[in-house]
Design a protein around this motif. Structure first.
Motif, PDB file in Angstrom:
ATOM      1  N   CYS A  92      52.835  13.389  15.486  1.00 51.02           N
ATOM      2  CA  CYS A  92      53.031  12.627  16.732  1.00 51.02           C
ATOM      3  C   CYS A  92      54.266  13.110  17.471  1.00 51.02           C
ATOM      4  O   CYS A  92      55.376  13.029  16.939  1.00 51.02           O
ATOM      5  CB  CYS A  92      53.142  11.137  16.448  1.00 51.02           C
ATOM      6  SG  CYS A  92      53.361  10.198  17.958  1.00 51.02           S
ATOM      7  N   PRO A  93      54.104  13.600  18.696  1.00 53.51           N
ATOM      8  CA  PRO A  93      55.266  14.071  19.445  1.00 53.51           C
ATOM      9  C   PRO A  93      56.192  12.937  19.855  1.00 53.51           C
ATOM     10  O   PRO A  93      57.327  13.191  20.242  1.00 53.51           O
ATOM     11  CB  PRO A  93      54.644  14.750  20.668  1.00 53.51           C
ATOM     12  CG  PRO A  93      53.304  14.156  20.804  1.00 53.51           C
ATOM     13  CD  PRO A  93      52.846  13.779  19.434  1.00 53.51           C
ATOM     14  N   LEU A  94      55.700  11.714  19.794  1.00 52.66           N
ATOM     15  CA  LEU A  94      56.520  10.579  20.221  1.00 52.66           C
ATOM     16  C   LEU A  94      57.153   9.864  19.037  1.00 52.66           C
ATOM     17  O   LEU A  94      57.788   8.824  19.209  1.00 52.66           O
ATOM     18  CB  LEU A  94      55.668   9.589  21.015  1.00 52.66           C
ATOM     19  CG  LEU A  94      55.146  10.129  22.338  1.00 52.66           C
ATOM     20  CD1 LEU A  94      54.163   9.169  22.956  1.00 52.66           C
ATOM     21  CD2 LEU A  94      56.291  10.384  23.291  1.00 52.66           C
ATOM     22  N   GLY A  95      56.961  10.386  17.823  1.00 49.64           N
ATOM     23  CA  GLY A  95      57.570   9.761  16.660  1.00 49.64           C
ATOM     24  C   GLY A  95      56.931   8.437  16.293  1.00 49.64           C
ATOM     25  O   GLY A  95      57.581   7.585  15.674  1.00 49.64           O
ATOM     26  N   LEU A  96      55.679   8.250  16.686  1.00 47.13           N
ATOM     27  CA  LEU A  96      54.992   7.003  16.336  1.00 47.13           C
ATOM     28  C   LEU A  96      54.301   7.180  14.993  1.00 47.13           C
ATOM     29  O   LEU A  96      54.123   8.293  14.499  1.00 47.13           O
ATOM     30  CB  LEU A  96      53.961   6.643  17.407  1.00 47.13           C
ATOM     31  CG  LEU A  96      54.502   6.459  18.817  1.00 47.13           C
ATOM     32  CD1 LEU A  96      53.363   6.219  19.784  1.00 47.13           C
ATOM     33  CD2 LEU A  96      55.487   5.309  18.867  1.00 47.13           C
ATOM     34  N   ASP A  97      53.900   6.065  14.411  1.00 50.26           N
ATOM     35  CA  ASP A  97      53.218   6.101  13.133  1.00 50.26           C
ATOM     36  C   ASP A  97      51.806   5.536  13.313  1.00 50.26           C
ATOM     37  O   ASP A  97      51.611   4.318  13.268  1.00 50.26           O
ATOM     38  CB  ASP A  97      54.004   5.271  12.110  1.00 50.26           C
ATOM     39  CG  ASP A  97      53.397   5.402  10.728  1.00 50.26           C
ATOM     40  OD1 ASP A  97      52.376   6.109  10.592  1.00 50.26           O
ATOM     41  OD2 ASP A  97      53.956   4.795   9.794  1.00 50.26           O
ATOM     42  N   PRO A  98      50.837   6.414  13.552  1.00 49.45           N
ATOM     43  CA  PRO A  98      49.476   5.922  13.825  1.00 49.45           C
ATOM     44  C   PRO A  98      48.911   5.124  12.656  1.00 49.45           C
ATOM     45  O   PRO A  98      48.114   4.200  12.851  1.00 49.45           O
ATOM     46  CB  PRO A  98      48.672   7.197  14.049  1.00 49.45           C
ATOM     47  CG  PRO A  98      49.676   8.241  14.385  1.00 49.45           C
ATOM     48  CD  PRO A  98      50.915   7.875  13.639  1.00 49.45           C
ATOM     49  N   ALA A  99      49.342   5.437  11.424  1.00 44.38           N
ATOM     50  CA  ALA A  99      48.829   4.710  10.269  1.00 44.38           C
ATOM     51  C   ALA A  99      49.380   3.289  10.206  1.00 44.38           C
ATOM     52  O   ALA A  99      48.906   2.470   9.417  1.00 44.38           O
ATOM     53  CB  ALA A  99      49.164   5.466   8.990  1.00 44.38           C
ATOM     54  N   ALA A 100      50.376   3.007  11.013  1.00 40.14           N
ATOM     55  CA  ALA A 100      50.895   1.641  11.067  1.00 40.14           C
ATOM     56  C   ALA A 100      50.395   0.925  12.322  1.00 40.14           C
ATOM     57  O   ALA A 100      50.925  -0.116  12.702  1.00 40.14           O
ATOM     58  CB  ALA A 100      52.425   1.664  11.049  1.00 40.14           C
ATOM     59  N   GLY A 101      49.395   1.503  12.969  1.00 44.78           N
ATOM     60  CA  GLY A 101      48.809   0.848  14.142  1.00 44.78           C
ATOM     61  C   GLY A 101      49.488   1.194  15.452  1.00 44.78           C
ATOM     62  O   GLY A 101      49.191   0.597  16.481  1.00 44.78           O
ATOM     63  N   ASP A 102      50.397   2.187  15.419  1.00 46.10           N
ATOM     64  CA  ASP A 102      51.088   2.544  16.658  1.00 46.10           C
ATOM     65  C   ASP A 102      50.150   3.193  17.674  1.00 46.10           C
ATOM     66  O   ASP A 102      50.476   3.273  18.850  1.00 46.10           O
ATOM     67  CB  ASP A 102      52.244   3.505  16.359  1.00 46.10           C
ATOM     68  CG  ASP A 102      53.467   2.759  15.839  1.00 46.10           C
ATOM     69  OD1 ASP A 102      53.442   1.509  15.846  1.00 46.10           O
ATOM     70  OD2 ASP A 102      54.423   3.424  15.413  1.00 46.10           O
ATOM     71  N   GLY A 103      48.998   3.662  17.194  1.00 45.01           N
ATOM     72  CA  GLY A 103      48.037   4.283  18.105  1.00 45.01           C
ATOM     73  C   GLY A 103      47.444   3.299  19.089  1.00 45.01           C
ATOM     74  O   GLY A 103      46.772   3.679  20.039  1.00 45.01           O
ATOM     75  N   ARG A 104      47.671   2.015  18.851  1.00 44.24           N
ATOM     76  CA  ARG A 104      47.183   1.014  19.800  1.00 44.24           C
ATOM     77  C   ARG A 104      48.333   0.405  20.578  1.00 44.24           C
ATOM     78  O   ARG A 104      48.124  -0.467  21.407  1.00 44.24           O
ATOM     79  CB  ARG A 104      46.437  -0.083  19.041  1.00 44.24           C
ATOM     80  CG  ARG A 104      45.377   0.505  18.129  1.00 44.24           C
ATOM     81  CD  ARG A 104      45.027  -0.484  17.073  1.00 44.24           C
ATOM     82  NE  ARG A 104      43.909  -1.305  17.538  1.00 44.24           N
ATOM     83  CZ  ARG A 104      43.031  -1.868  16.707  1.00 44.24           C
ATOM     84  NH1 ARG A 104      43.174  -1.727  15.418  1.00 44.24           N
ATOM     85  NH2 ARG A 104      42.049  -2.570  17.181  1.00 44.24           N
ATOM     86  N   SER A 105      49.556   0.852  20.295  1.00 43.63           N
ATOM     87  CA  SER A 105      50.715   0.307  21.004  1.00 43.63           C
ATOM     88  C   SER A 105      50.790   0.921  22.403  1.00 43.63           C
ATOM     89  O   SER A 105      50.215   1.972  22.653  1.00 43.63           O
ATOM     90  CB  SER A 105      51.994   0.639  20.239  1.00 43.63           C
ATOM     91  OG  SER A 105      52.350   1.984  20.455  1.00 43.63           O
ATOM     92  N   PRO A 106      51.483   0.271  23.303  1.00 46.64           N
ATOM     93  CA  PRO A 106      51.589   0.836  24.653  1.00 46.64           C
ATOM     94  C   PRO A 106      52.336   2.160  24.684  1.00 46.64           C
ATOM     95  O   PRO A 106      52.206   2.917  25.647  1.00 46.64           O
ATOM     96  CB  PRO A 106      52.344  -0.238  25.441  1.00 46.64           C
ATOM     97  CG  PRO A 106      52.897  -1.173  24.447  1.00 46.64           C
ATOM     98  CD  PRO A 106      52.106  -1.055  23.207  1.00 46.64           C
ATOM     99  N   TYR A 107      53.116   2.455  23.647  1.00 45.76           N
ATOM    100  CA  TYR A 107      53.915   3.684  23.676  1.00 45.76           C
ATOM    101  C   TYR A 107      53.045   4.928  23.537  1.00 45.76           C
ATOM    102  O   TYR A 107      53.410   5.996  24.004  1.00 45.76           O
ATOM    103  CB  TYR A 107      54.957   3.669  22.549  1.00 45.76           C
ATOM    104  CG  TYR A 107      55.875   2.487  22.618  1.00 45.76           C
ATOM    105  CD1 TYR A 107      56.941   2.477  23.515  1.00 45.76           C
ATOM    106  CD2 TYR A 107      55.680   1.371  21.820  1.00 45.76           C
ATOM    107  CE1 TYR A 107      57.784   1.388  23.606  1.00 45.76           C
ATOM    108  CE2 TYR A 107      56.516   0.277  21.907  1.00 45.76           C
ATOM    109  CZ  TYR A 107      57.571   0.284  22.797  1.00 45.76           C
ATOM    110  OH  TYR A 107      58.403  -0.790  22.893  1.00 45.76           O
ATOM    111  N   CYS A 108      51.915   4.805  22.855  1.00 46.79           N
ATOM    112  CA  CYS A 108      51.051   5.960  22.571  1.00 46.79           C
ATOM    113  C   CYS A 108      50.471   6.508  23.866  1.00 46.79           C
ATOM    114  O   CYS A 108      50.051   5.761  24.733  1.00 46.79           O
ATOM    115  CB  CYS A 108      49.927   5.520  21.645  1.00 46.79           C
ATOM    116  SG  CYS A 108      48.627   6.745  21.477  1.00 46.79           S
ATOM    117  N   TRP A 109      50.456   7.840  24.005  1.00 40.64           N
ATOM    118  CA  TRP A 109      49.909   8.412  25.236  1.00 40.64           C
ATOM    119  C   TRP A 109      48.570   9.103  24.995  1.00 40.64           C
ATOM    120  O   TRP A 109      48.155   9.945  25.805  1.00 40.64           O
ATOM    121  CB  TRP A 109      50.921   9.291  25.953  1.00 40.64           C
ATOM    122  CG  TRP A 109      51.430  10.501  25.259  1.00 40.64           C
ATOM    123  CD1 TRP A 109      50.849  11.185  24.240  1.00 40.64           C
ATOM    124  CD2 TRP A 109      52.647  11.202  25.564  1.00 40.64           C
ATOM    125  NE1 TRP A 109      51.605  12.251  23.893  1.00 40.64           N
ATOM    126  CE2 TRP A 109      52.727  12.295  24.679  1.00 40.64           C
ATOM    127  CE3 TRP A 109      53.671  11.021  26.493  1.00 40.64           C
ATOM    128  CZ2 TRP A 109      53.794  13.198  24.696  1.00 40.64           C
ATOM    129  CZ3 TRP A 109      54.713  11.917  26.513  1.00 40.64           C
ATOM    130  CH2 TRP A 109      54.771  12.983  25.625  1.00 40.64           C
TER     131      TRP A 109
END
Lengths: 207, 282
Positions: B243-260
């Motif tokens: 993730c270029p944004l340092g998010l953790d998709p396995a923690a559900g960040d893929g549904r957060s507003p930060y994900c592009w």
């Protein structure tokens, strides 16, 4: 959601240090940048906004610097400013004595923000041509020159000849700068014998 | 202090990857998007074809006009007058952000494209597969950047983002090169943004880009999301490193507003636990 400082790798203290450091760094900028120059309008004699421009008071606020007026201008009259003009960086300017505006009104048609209002050629008021009778050959009785009269797109309305001397008429002059560009006489400070004064740019905005 | 993405072992055995082909697709879209703003000034200058004008502050294709939502909003806030052509120009980008989230950032923005390319260059030169995120802020700073930007804009009566926005500057500098054969100093802002990638990947995009924050805000209830299937996940952590944004998709960040929605995590996930898809709300 809240401020999750524990998850972050930078602690609150570091963040404050960085913020304060950056804002302190602003004071290290060169003095003219810090001073009023950063907010000073570039509009001056022969430095004009394209046709239909809103008053200078809100020009920098309304214009989104998309550059479409620059791109569409077939004469390359419109130049985008750079960071030397502070917050006016990216706004369009016409250098009347270099390349004047030929009033094709293409820029007016493409402006997406209404910063250049959709007006006609006749309604355009980029400024007012002001003749310097101390310099003009005709008024100094040196030679007969009617260049400004010949090139004016509103001949006999905006510039007429009275006793072979050019006279500008405020009610018809669009301030396009074609006369300034054509004027053969350049003073030491770069002014021509006929210059465009952006009188209308200083209008107050009716909120 | 090393960030979460630092100890990554290189992604091996490329053949096994079971992505959705998003990487190639995104590369094509990004190249096309940059190509468009390179072609526009060239066509205008040399051929006087004004069918395409502008860049990602305002772009027109024929009679179809786009205006960047943040730039348009600032213009409206400062002018304090509603100008309908401006609102209509903002309509499609806002709609796009509402349904697809920050796809402009991930798929179109030339800053991100140049960052992607420079990442690859750094990888080739430094031989490193993944970057370290050396400086990690709380990601909520993002909203702070948007609010500060809007308040400053209104106080000064001059939009700050508009004249120094990195995506806008790229367009402006390209146009300046074509039209006036020169560059302007403010182009260094773009260079600074790219250099900041060496400290933390997408440092500017993650924390400080008010346009990204506005698009994220608009896309708060977006339909296009990264879905995560915890049952097939092997906890390998590749998605987090990708993730270029340092998010953790396995923690559900893929549904957060930060994900592009760039899909890098989806492409890196070997058991295909991640999927970029449409949220069909019943």
């Amino acid at each position: 959601m809240g401020w999750n400082w524990t998850r972050a790798k930078v602690k609150r203290r570091d963040f404050l240090q960085i913020t304060v450091g950056l804002s302190t760094g602003l004071f290290l900028l060169p003095a003219p940048v810090r001073a009023g120059k950063f907010f000073a309008s570039p509009v001056a004699r022969n430095r004009l906004r394209p046709p239909g421009a809103v008053p200078e008071e809100i020009f920098a606020g309304k214009c989104i610097r998309c550059g479409r007026c620059v791109e569409v201008c077939p004469y390359k009259s419109i130049v985008p400013l750079d960071i030397g003009n502070g917050v006016y960086a990216g706004t369009p300017l016409v250098y009347a004595e270099t390349v004047p505006c030929y009033l094709c009104m293409k820029c007016v048609a493409v402006c997406p923000t209404g910063t250049l209002r959709k007006i006609s050629q006749q309604e355009t008021r980029m400024g007012l041509a002001v003749l310097n009778r101390q310099l003009c050959h005709n008024w100094q009785d040196q030679i007969l020159c009617r260049t400004c009269y010949d090139v004016c797109p509103f001949k006999n309305q905006a510039i007429s000849l009275e006793e072979l001397r050019p006279v500008v008429h405020e009610e018809a002059c669009t301030g396009c700068g074609i006369c300034t560009h054509a004027c053969p006489l350049t003073a030491e400070n770069g002014d021509k014998a006929i210059n465009i004064e952006p009188l209308y740019a200083g209008a107050r905005v009716q909120w | 202090m090393p960030g979460p993405g630092c100890s990554g072992d290189p992604v091996s055995d490329r053949g096994e990857r079971r992505g959705q082909g998003l990487r190639l697709l995104r590369l094509l879209v990004q190249s096309g998007a940059l190509g468009l703003i390179v072609a526009a000034p060239l066509l205008n200058f040399y051929l006087h074809i004004d069918f395409i004008q502008g860049w990602y502050q305002s772009l027109s294709i024929g009679k179809l006009w786009f205006v960047s939502p943040l730039e348009g909003l600032e213009s409206l806030l400062v002018a304090k007058v509603i100008y309908f052509p401006l609102l209509i120009g903002m309509f499609i980008p806002v709609l796009l952000a509402y349904f697809l989230g920050r796809v402009f950032c991930g798929w179109i923005c030339p800053v991100n494209f140049l960052s992607d390319l420079s990442d690859r260059l750094v990888n080739v030169v430094a031989g490193k597969k993944k970057h370290c995120d050396l400086l990690v802020f709380p990601r909520q700073i993002f909203w702070f950047a948007l609010i500060v930007e809007l308040i400053f804009t209104m106080v000064l009566g001059t939009p700050l983002f508009v004249f120094l926005s990195p995506p806008g500057l790229i367009g402006r500098e390209i146009m300046r090169v074509v039209f006036f054969h020169t560059l302007a100093w403010e182009g260094l802002v773009v260079a600074a943004v790219l250099l900041a990638n060496l400290v933390t990947r997408r440092m500017f995009c993650r924390y400080f880009c008010p346009l990204g924050a506005l698009l994220a805000f608009l896309g708060g209830r977006r339909r296009l999301k990264v879905f995560f299937d915890p049952d097939s996940c092997t906890r390998c952590g590749q998605c987090r490193r990708a993730c270029p944004l340092g998010l953790d998709p396995a923690a559900g960040d893929g549904r957060s507003p930060y994900c592009w929605n760039c899909g890098e995590c989806v492409e890196s996930c070997k058991p295909a636990s991640l999927r970029l898809g449409w949220d069909k709300r019943q």
